[in-house]
Design an enzyme around this catalytic site. Sequence first.
Site, mmCIF file in Angstrom:
data_model
loop_
_atom_site.group_PDB
_atom_site.id
_atom_site.type_symbol
_atom_site.label_atom_id
_atom_site.label_comp_id
_atom_site.label_asym_id
_atom_site.label_seq_id
_atom_site.Cartn_x
_atom_site.Cartn_y
_atom_site.Cartn_z
ATOM 1 C CE LYS A 139 14.111 49.888 29.122
ATOM 2 N NZ LYS A 139 14.845 50.351 27.684
ATOM 3 N N GLY A 192 19.187 48.561 20.026
ATOM 4 C CA GLY A 192 20.443 48.980 19.387
ATOM 5 C C GLY A 192 20.446 48.826 17.839
ATOM 6 C CB ALA A 194 14.219 48.505 21.691
ATOM 7 N N GLY A 195 14.708 50.240 18.963
ATOM 8 C CA GLY A 195 14.673 50.115 17.658
ATOM 9 C C GLY A 195 14.847 51.151 16.767
ATOM 10 C CG ASN A 210 21.026 55.011 25.228
ATOM 11 O OD1 ASN A 210 21.190 54.584 26.152
ATOM 12 N ND2 ASN A 210 21.689 55.625 24.430
ATOM 13 C CB THR A 211 21.680 53.196 20.016
ATOM 14 O OG1 THR A 211 21.549 52.262 21.139
ATOM 15 C CG2 THR A 211 22.936 52.884 19.507
#
Lengths: 265, 66
Positions: free
Chosen positions: A106, A167, A193-194, A215-216
């Site tokens: 990635k 994040g 992301a987001g 992830n987050t």
Amino acid sequence: MTQTLSDQPFVVAGRPFSSRLLVGTGKYQDFDETAAAIDASGAEIVTFAVRRTNLGQDASAPNLLDVISPQRYTLLPNTAGCYTAKDAVRTCKLARELLDGHNLVKLEVLGDDTTLYPNVVETLKAAEALLADGFDVMVYTSDDPIVAKELERLGCCAIMPLGSLIGSGHGLQNPHNTRLIVEQAEVPVLVDAGIGTASDAAMAMELGCDAVLMNTAIAHARQPVLMAQAMKQAVEAGRQAYLAGRMPRRQSADPSSPFAGRING
Amino acid sequence: MQIQLNGESKPLDGEVTIQQLLESLGLAGRRIAVEVNEEIVPRSIHAETRLAEGDRVEIVHAIGGG
């Protein structure tokens, strides 16, 4: 009557996967929580970062790769923290050595540490160098369809526009651009992301994205394992809704119960 | 002899191979990757690769990330 769901596997760089949810391994409290959340997510592709080994610490302490086994998961090393093409390429080469020749990466080259917004100029340079060196490159980028197309033209195997800042949990801030990128792409498109909660993941899939990477949203949920399950279901629901095709939007109401036969008719 | 190991100076006693350095750090056989002067040194040649004065050595591993 039950209608059988017929879906194609998610194929990236020639490898088929049944899960369309990709997850990261950062920000968990400990390895037990990491392993439990990733298991609950059903993800088959799992990202990690490459960092200097902490020298002087207990060398027998568990390593992430003991918990997230390369035998069970397809590991996706990232280049998080790289601000130049050169550093990103070095990181990918280290990752390939770490994983005994595994070449799926990635790529993310960041612009600054406040926004972590992709630096697309450096990203394009890094992608070119990595592709020439035999890497399969899944690339994190802005939601600019022209840049996305250029990354695809270079040979990236997946285009991964941000939904919003890494994040941030702000979801898809520009779904129209996400859709433009999806519609023009001939390689998989992932929102990376987001994502903040399950409805964001479902929305990305309803727009026609091939998969979602997060992830987050899982790691910083109050209950990460429960959120991992929610995300698994949201990605599946969003995918099924996309395949099913949503009803047309109408300006006025349209009764679900027939007018004919009303007792007041 | 001095090398730069993960960004910090490290004195070494005489000629040392990468394998010996990893053993002295308790990292032999661990899931790590080694770069010397920005070039990967494959695991297969750790035992025969000698470090030289001023070499910049990076030893990395996998950590949680997204």
